[in-house]
Design a protein around this motif. Structure first.
Motif, PDB file in Angstrom:
ATOM      1  N   ILE A   1       0.844  -1.206   0.000  1.00 28.60           N
ATOM      2  CA  ILE A   1       0.000   0.000   0.000  1.00 28.60           C
ATOM      3  C   ILE A   1       0.876   1.252   0.000  1.00 28.60           C
ATOM      4  CG2 ILE A   1      -1.603   1.380   1.400  1.00 28.60           C
ATOM      5  CD1 ILE A   1      -2.816  -1.375   2.325  1.00 28.60           C
ATOM      6  N   PHE A   2       1.908   1.251   0.850  1.00 26.35           N
ATOM      7  CA  PHE A   2       2.752   2.444   0.967  1.00 26.35           C
ATOM      8  C   PHE A   2       3.724   2.615  -0.196  1.00 26.35           C
ATOM      9  CE2 PHE A   2       0.789   2.980   4.949  1.00 26.35           C
ATOM     10  CZ  PHE A   2       0.989   4.305   5.301  1.00 26.35           C
TER      11      PHE A   2
ATOM     12  N   GLU B   1      -2.422   9.326  -2.319  1.00 23.41           N
ATOM     13  CA  GLU B   1      -2.247  10.277  -1.221  1.00 23.41           C
ATOM     14  C   GLU B   1      -2.067   9.549   0.108  1.00 23.41           C
ATOM     15  OE1 GLU B   1      -4.961  13.536  -0.944  1.00 23.41           O
ATOM     16  OE2 GLU B   1      -5.251  13.574  -3.112  1.00 23.41           O
ATOM     17  N   ILE B   2      -1.354  10.190   1.014  1.00 23.73           N
ATOM     18  CA  ILE B   2      -1.041   9.584   2.307  1.00 23.73           C
ATOM     19  C   ILE B   2      -2.305   9.272   3.105  1.00 23.73           C
ATOM     20  CG2 ILE B   2      -0.701  11.779   3.527  1.00 23.73           C
ATOM     21  CD1 ILE B   2       1.337   8.559   4.067  1.00 23.73           C
ATOM     22  N   ALA B   3      -3.332  10.098   2.991  1.00 25.66           N
ATOM     23  CA  ALA B   3      -4.584   9.835   3.714  1.00 25.66           C
ATOM     24  C   ALA B   3      -5.198   8.522   3.246  1.00 25.66           C
ATOM     25  CB  ALA B   3      -5.560  10.993   3.533  1.00 25.66           C
ATOM     26  N   GLN B   4      -5.162   8.277   1.946  1.00 29.65           N
ATOM     27  CA  GLN B   4      -5.695   7.017   1.417  1.00 29.65           C
ATOM     28  C   GLN B   4      -4.842   5.828   1.872  1.00 29.65           C
ATOM     29  OE1 GLN B   4      -5.669   8.288  -2.731  1.00 29.65           O
ATOM     30  NE2 GLN B   4      -7.893   7.949  -2.796  1.00 29.65           N
ATOM     31  N   LYS B   5      -3.537   6.009   1.884  1.00 29.53           N
ATOM     32  CA  LYS B   5      -2.657   4.940   2.353  1.00 29.53           C
ATOM     33  C   LYS B   5      -2.993   4.577   3.801  1.00 29.53           C
ATOM     34  CE  LYS B   5       1.233   6.148  -0.606  1.00 29.53           C
ATOM     35  NZ  LYS B   5       2.635   6.590  -0.676  1.00 29.53           N
ATOM     36  N   ASN B   6      -3.200   5.590   4.623  1.00 24.63           N
ATOM     37  CA  ASN B   6      -3.509   5.346   6.032  1.00 24.63           C
ATOM     38  C   ASN B   6      -4.848   4.640   6.215  1.00 24.63           C
ATOM     39  OD1 ASN B   6      -1.113   6.415   7.021  1.00 24.63           O
ATOM     40  ND2 ASN B   6      -1.953   8.480   7.202  1.00 24.63           N
ATOM     41  N   ILE B   7      -5.822   5.020   5.426  1.00 33.04           N
ATOM     42  CA  ILE B   7      -7.129   4.353   5.499  1.00 33.04           C
ATOM     43  C   ILE B   7      -6.999   2.896   5.080  1.00 33.04           C
ATOM     44  CG2 ILE B   7      -9.466   4.272   4.491  1.00 33.04           C
ATOM     45  CD1 ILE B   7      -9.087   6.529   6.548  1.00 33.04           C
ATOM     46  N   TRP B   8      -6.292   2.649   3.965  1.00 27.66           N
ATOM     47  CA  TRP B   8      -6.096   1.271   3.509  1.00 27.66           C
ATOM     48  C   TRP B   8      -5.283   0.468   4.520  1.00 27.66           C
ATOM     49  CZ3 TRP B   8      -9.092  -1.041   0.349  1.00 27.66           C
ATOM     50  CH2 TRP B   8      -9.734  -0.331  -0.653  1.00 27.66           C
TER      51      TRP B   8
ATOM     52  N   LEU C   1      -4.795  12.444  11.455  1.00 27.09           N
ATOM     53  CA  LEU C   1      -5.396  13.747  11.180  1.00 27.09           C
ATOM     54  C   LEU C   1      -4.376  14.887  11.203  1.00 27.09           C
ATOM     55  CD1 LEU C   1      -8.621  13.346  13.341  1.00 27.09           C
ATOM     56  CD2 LEU C   1      -8.463  13.292  10.839  1.00 27.09           C
ATOM     57  N   LYS C   2      -3.489  14.874  12.187  1.00 26.46           N
ATOM     58  CA  LYS C   2      -2.576  16.001  12.383  1.00 26.46           C
ATOM     59  C   LYS C   2      -1.200  15.818  11.745  1.00 26.46           C
ATOM     60  CE  LYS C   2      -5.145  18.649  14.981  1.00 26.46           C
ATOM     61  NZ  LYS C   2      -5.487  20.020  14.648  1.00 26.46           N
TER      62      LYS C   2
ATOM     63  N   HIS D   1       1.863  11.598   7.830  1.00 24.89           N
ATOM     64  CA  HIS D   1       3.069  10.880   7.432  1.00 24.89           C
ATOM     65  C   HIS D   1       3.675  10.088   8.599  1.00 24.89           C
ATOM     66  CE1 HIS D   1       2.686  13.720   4.100  1.00 24.89           C
ATOM     67  NE2 HIS D   1       3.231  12.738   3.393  1.00 24.89           N
ATOM     68  N   ASP D   2       3.310  10.447   9.818  1.00 25.18           N
ATOM     69  CA  ASP D   2       3.829   9.744  10.994  1.00 25.18           C
ATOM     70  C   ASP D   2       2.943   8.583  11.434  1.00 25.18           C
ATOM     71  OD1 ASP D   2       6.071  11.413  11.214  1.00 25.18           O
ATOM     72  OD2 ASP D   2       4.952  12.886  12.398  1.00 25.18           O
ATOM     73  N   ALA D   3       1.781   8.455  10.840  1.00 22.63           N
ATOM     74  CA  ALA D   3       0.827   7.426  11.278  1.00 22.63           C
ATOM     75  C   ALA D   3       1.402   6.015  11.136  1.00 22.63           C
ATOM     76  CB  ALA D   3      -0.486   7.549  10.503  1.00 22.63           C
ATOM     77  N   ILE D   4       2.099   5.738  10.070  1.00 23.85           N
ATOM     78  CA  ILE D   4       2.660   4.407   9.861  1.00 23.85           C
ATOM     79  C   ILE D   4       3.702   4.085  10.935  1.00 23.85           C
ATOM     80  CG2 ILE D   4       4.371   5.194   8.161  1.00 23.85           C
ATOM     81  CD1 ILE D   4       2.569   1.807   8.094  1.00 23.85           C
TER      82      ILE D   4
END
Length: 182
Positions: A34-35, A40-47, A100-101, A104-107
């Motif tokens: 996925i990554f 977009e990063i938001a879509q990557k995070n959702i997936w 949300l904030k 890019h750090d979510a992963i």
């Protein structure tokens, strides 16, 4: 002494939780793919979050293949494994905040949460590799996240695949030693 025997029994019947770690390795491999995509990063995070829904069915399948009993109806400590896993969810507000904030750090945060939650399984499964791997994964993912660029975020889940697989191998060796002693 009874608790030690219950822990050893849990370790042997559940094969140190290896089926869950192998399932997690597959999910982190999916997250790596996925990554690597140019979305977009938001879509990557959702997936990334959606892919975690595969954990239970994959674990059931891998447990069947490995002949690991993860239901533990005969061992009172068996339900503790479920609670320890559910404790990971308590940290998800941090993950959602980062999505949300600081997307890019979510992963990185998800990898840290995943690694850190493994620590308690060292006690539960009577397996030292968990005690060693959990802090290495958590701290390693933090440093990797600090030095990974936006274009290379796939390195974080890819590293998780490798670390979880190495942990699985170490746990398999630990399992074999325990079986040999008993």
């Amino acid at each position: 002494m009874l608790i030690d025997e219950m822990r050893k029994d849990l370790s042997i019947k559940g094969r140190n939780g290896i089926s869950f770690l192998l399932s997690a390795s597959i999910i982190w491999l999916i997250i790596t793919i996925i990554f690597m995509q140019s979305i977009e990063i938001a879509q990557k995070n959702i997936w990334m979050l959606f892919s975690t829904g595969l954990m239970f069915p994959l674990s059931v399948g891998v447990s069947y293949i490995l002949k690991a009993d993860w239901k533990f109806e005969t061992n009172a400590l068996g339900s503790l494994a479920l609670y320890l896993n559910l404790a990971q969810i308590i940290y998800f507000p941090i993950l959602f905040w980062s999505m949300l904030k600081s997307p890019h750090d979510a992963i990185m945060i998800f990898a840290i949460i995943t690694g850190a939650h493994l620590f308690t399984y060292g006690w539960l499964y009577y397996a030292k590799p968990y005690y060693i791997a959990a802090p290495i994964i958590a701290v390693g993912m933090m440093f990797l996240g600090l030095y990974t660029t936006t274009d290379n975020l796939w390195l974080i889940p890819f590293s998780m695949v490798g670390l979880l697989f190495m942990l699985s191998m170490a746990l398999n060796m630990s399992y074999r030693k325990l079986v040999k002693r008993i």
